[in-house]
Design a protein around this motif. Structure first.
Motif, PDB file in Angstrom:
ATOM      1  N   VAL A   1       0.888  -1.166   0.000  1.00 27.91           N
ATOM      2  CA  VAL A   1       0.000   0.000   0.000  1.00 27.91           C
ATOM      3  C   VAL A   1       0.920   1.208   0.000  1.00 27.91           C
ATOM      4  O   VAL A   1       1.631   1.451   0.967  1.00 27.91           O
ATOM      5  CB  VAL A   1      -0.922   0.011   1.241  1.00 27.91           C
ATOM      6  CG1 VAL A   1      -1.847   1.218   1.211  1.00 27.91           C
ATOM      7  CG2 VAL A   1      -1.718  -1.282   1.340  1.00 27.91           C
ATOM      8  N   ARG A   2       0.926   1.929  -1.129  1.00 29.73           N
ATOM      9  CA  ARG A   2       1.885   3.030  -1.265  1.00 29.73           C
ATOM     10  C   ARG A   2       1.312   4.171  -2.085  1.00 29.73           C
ATOM     11  O   ARG A   2       0.302   4.013  -2.762  1.00 29.73           O
ATOM     12  CB  ARG A   2       3.175   2.524  -1.911  1.00 29.73           C
ATOM     13  CG  ARG A   2       2.997   2.026  -3.331  1.00 29.73           C
ATOM     14  CD  ARG A   2       4.286   1.392  -3.871  1.00 29.73           C
ATOM     15  NE  ARG A   2       4.097   0.827  -5.175  1.00 29.73           N
ATOM     16  CZ  ARG A   2       4.552   1.358  -6.306  1.00 29.73           C
ATOM     17  NH1 ARG A   2       5.222   2.502  -6.276  1.00 29.73           N
ATOM     18  NH2 ARG A   2       4.352   0.765  -7.457  1.00 29.73           N
ATOM     19  N   HIS A   3       2.005   5.290  -2.011  1.00 32.45           N
ATOM     20  CA  HIS A   3       1.636   6.458  -2.797  1.00 32.45           C
ATOM     21  C   HIS A   3       2.823   7.000  -3.592  1.00 32.45           C
ATOM     22  O   HIS A   3       2.745   8.061  -4.185  1.00 32.45           O
ATOM     23  CB  HIS A   3       1.029   7.548  -1.935  1.00 32.45           C
ATOM     24  CG  HIS A   3       1.837   7.937  -0.727  1.00 32.45           C
ATOM     25  ND1 HIS A   3       3.204   7.775  -0.617  1.00 32.45           N
ATOM     26  CD2 HIS A   3       1.453   8.475   0.445  1.00 32.45           C
ATOM     27  CE1 HIS A   3       3.614   8.214   0.556  1.00 32.45           C
ATOM     28  NE2 HIS A   3       2.564   8.643   1.214  1.00 32.45           N
ATOM     29  N   VAL A   4       3.917   6.297  -3.606  1.00 34.71           N
ATOM     30  CA  VAL A   4       5.110   6.745  -4.322  1.00 34.71           C
ATOM     31  C   VAL A   4       5.116   6.137  -5.721  1.00 34.71           C
ATOM     32  O   VAL A   4       5.591   5.034  -5.942  1.00 34.71           O
ATOM     33  CB  VAL A   4       6.404   6.445  -3.538  1.00 34.71           C
ATOM     34  CG1 VAL A   4       6.569   7.424  -2.394  1.00 34.71           C
ATOM     35  CG2 VAL A   4       6.430   5.025  -2.997  1.00 34.71           C
ATOM     36  N   PHE A   5       4.527   6.897  -6.634  1.00 36.48           N
ATOM     37  CA  PHE A   5       4.435   6.528  -8.036  1.00 36.48           C
ATOM     38  C   PHE A   5       4.990   7.683  -8.869  1.00 36.48           C
ATOM     39  O   PHE A   5       5.227   8.775  -8.354  1.00 36.48           O
ATOM     40  CB  PHE A   5       2.965   6.284  -8.426  1.00 36.48           C
ATOM     41  CG  PHE A   5       2.350   5.083  -7.773  1.00 36.48           C
ATOM     42  CD1 PHE A   5       2.530   3.811  -8.291  1.00 36.48           C
ATOM     43  CD2 PHE A   5       1.558   5.220  -6.635  1.00 36.48           C
ATOM     44  CE1 PHE A   5       1.951   2.704  -7.694  1.00 36.48           C
ATOM     45  CE2 PHE A   5       0.973   4.121  -6.034  1.00 36.48           C
ATOM     46  CZ  PHE A   5       1.167   2.858  -6.566  1.00 36.48           C
TER      47      PHE A   5
ATOM     48  N   ASP B   1       4.977  12.438   2.130  1.00 33.61           N
ATOM     49  CA  ASP B   1       6.187  12.400   2.940  1.00 33.61           C
ATOM     50  C   ASP B   1       7.144  11.386   2.324  1.00 33.61           C
ATOM     51  O   ASP B   1       6.962  10.170   2.459  1.00 33.61           O
ATOM     52  CB  ASP B   1       5.838  12.005   4.380  1.00 33.61           C
ATOM     53  CG  ASP B   1       7.055  11.996   5.298  1.00 33.61           C
ATOM     54  OD1 ASP B   1       8.158  12.387   4.862  1.00 33.61           O
ATOM     55  OD2 ASP B   1       6.903  11.568   6.457  1.00 33.61           O
ATOM     56  N   ALA B   2       8.147  11.893   1.625  1.00 36.63           N
ATOM     57  CA  ALA B   2       9.182  11.059   1.015  1.00 36.63           C
ATOM     58  C   ALA B   2      10.495  11.820   1.116  1.00 36.63           C
ATOM     59  O   ALA B   2      10.511  13.048   1.001  1.00 36.63           O
ATOM     60  CB  ALA B   2       8.844  10.750  -0.429  1.00 36.63           C
ATOM     61  N   ARG B   3      11.575  11.077   1.311  1.00 36.61           N
ATOM     62  CA  ARG B   3      12.866  11.749   1.511  1.00 36.61           C
ATOM     63  C   ARG B   3      14.018  10.878   1.026  1.00 36.61           C
ATOM     64  O   ARG B   3      13.903   9.664   0.977  1.00 36.61           O
ATOM     65  CB  ARG B   3      13.040  12.092   2.971  1.00 36.61           C
ATOM     66  CG  ARG B   3      12.926  10.891   3.890  1.00 36.61           C
ATOM     67  CD  ARG B   3      12.797  11.283   5.343  1.00 36.61           C
ATOM     68  NE  ARG B   3      11.408  11.499   5.679  1.00 36.61           N
ATOM     69  CZ  ARG B   3      10.846  11.056   6.787  1.00 36.61           C
ATOM     70  NH1 ARG B   3      11.540  10.390   7.670  1.00 36.61           N
ATOM     71  NH2 ARG B   3       9.579  11.287   7.021  1.00 36.61           N
ATOM     72  N   MET B   4      15.101  11.537   0.709  1.00 37.88           N
ATOM     73  CA  MET B   4      16.327  10.838   0.344  1.00 37.88           C
ATOM     74  C   MET B   4      17.077  10.505   1.625  1.00 37.88           C
ATOM     75  O   MET B   4      17.102  11.298   2.564  1.00 37.88           O
ATOM     76  CB  MET B   4      17.206  11.705  -0.561  1.00 37.88           C
ATOM     77  CG  MET B   4      16.550  12.055  -1.885  1.00 37.88           C
ATOM     78  SD  MET B   4      16.260  10.640  -2.938  1.00 37.88           S
ATOM     79  CE  MET B   4      17.825  10.542  -3.763  1.00 37.88           C
ATOM     80  N   LEU B   5      17.670   9.320   1.637  1.00 40.38           N
ATOM     81  CA  LEU B   5      18.467   8.895   2.772  1.00 40.38           C
ATOM     82  C   LEU B   5      19.891   8.592   2.310  1.00 40.38           C
ATOM     83  O   LEU B   5      20.100   8.079   1.208  1.00 40.38           O
ATOM     84  CB  LEU B   5      17.888   7.625   3.397  1.00 40.38           C
ATOM     85  CG  LEU B   5      16.453   7.659   3.925  1.00 40.38           C
ATOM     86  CD1 LEU B   5      16.069   6.286   4.472  1.00 40.38           C
ATOM     87  CD2 LEU B   5      16.278   8.733   4.983  1.00 40.38           C
ATOM     88  N   SER B   6      20.828   8.872   3.177  1.00 41.86           N
ATOM     89  CA  SER B   6      22.206   8.452   2.931  1.00 41.86           C
ATOM     90  C   SER B   6      22.284   6.946   3.169  1.00 41.86           C
ATOM     91  O   SER B   6      21.371   6.367   3.788  1.00 41.86           O
ATOM     92  CB  SER B   6      23.146   9.184   3.889  1.00 41.86           C
ATOM     93  OG  SER B   6      22.925   8.707   5.219  1.00 41.86           O
ATOM     94  N   PRO B   7      23.359   6.298   2.753  1.00 42.24           N
ATOM     95  CA  PRO B   7      23.492   4.864   3.053  1.00 42.24           C
ATOM     96  C   PRO B   7      23.396   4.575   4.554  1.00 42.24           C
ATOM     97  O   PRO B   7      22.734   3.611   4.960  1.00 42.24           O
ATOM     98  CB  PRO B   7      24.857   4.503   2.477  1.00 42.24           C
ATOM     99  CG  PRO B   7      25.039   5.465   1.339  1.00 42.24           C
ATOM    100  CD  PRO B   7      24.413   6.748   1.836  1.00 42.24           C
TER     101      PRO B   7
END
Length: 180
Positions: free
Chosen positions: A26-30, A90-96
């Motif tokens: 169940v997602r909204h990241v498209f 709510d989406a974000r870039m993460l470092s390793p």
């Protein structure tokens, strides 16, 4: 809602087909605004599933993480973050290292980073199917499992007349084919 004489025919058991093989994401990241908006509605629906359906199911909002291993992917996800921001996602870039914190089994040394959306998650598709089935039967629906539909007879005027099953014939006014 409002239908009191509904019948569901299932040739096997409920959730025995493709439902039993689904991941239940169940997602909204498209990449498409339409799908993003529908995904947001799905998340909200599952957050309030018991209120909506009258049955409890577990919605694990563990998030979705997409691992990035190339500059091209990094650029693609950075562009999508702008799209997600435009849709209040709510989406974000993460470092390793941050990705490892979110998912400790991950070896961050093998990726450039990750895109993470914490509101996303998963449900058990079989559990959801059973919840809908229970709510439907409580509302008066009939579920005929191990009943294969063999034919649908239409009247001369073109309307549905009879559903023929391996368990007998059913006089009907309407048919919804949800056979996949």
């Amino acid at each position: 809602r409002g239908c009191t004489d509904t019948v569901l025919f299932e040739k096997n058991q409920l959730a025995a087909g493709s439902t039993s093989k689904a991941a239940g994401g169940v997602r909204h990241v498209f990449a498409n605004p339409f799908n993003i908006e529908w995904g947001k509605k799905n998340i909200a629906y599952f957050e309030h599933f018991e209120e909506n359906v009258g049955r409890e199911v577990e919605f694990s909002q563990s998030g979705y993480m997409y691992l990035i291993d190339s500059a091209e992917q990094e650029e693609m996800w950075a562009d999508r973050l702008d799209l997600y921001a435009d849709h209040d996602v709510d989406a974000r870039m993460l470092s390793p290292a941050q990705a490892e914190e979110v998912f400790p089994p991950l070896d961050g040394s093998r990726i450039r980073g990750a895109m993470y959306a914490p509101e996303c998650g998963h449900v058990d598709p079989s559990q959801v199917t059973q919840a809908y089935a229970s709510a439907a039967t409580d509302a008066g629906a009939t579920i005929e499992t191990k009943t294969e539909v063999l034919d649908i007879e239409v009247s001369d005027a073109g309307g549905v007349k009879t559903v023929r099953t391996d368990g007998g014939d059913w006089e009907v006014d309407h048919v919804v084919d949800a056979a996949g």
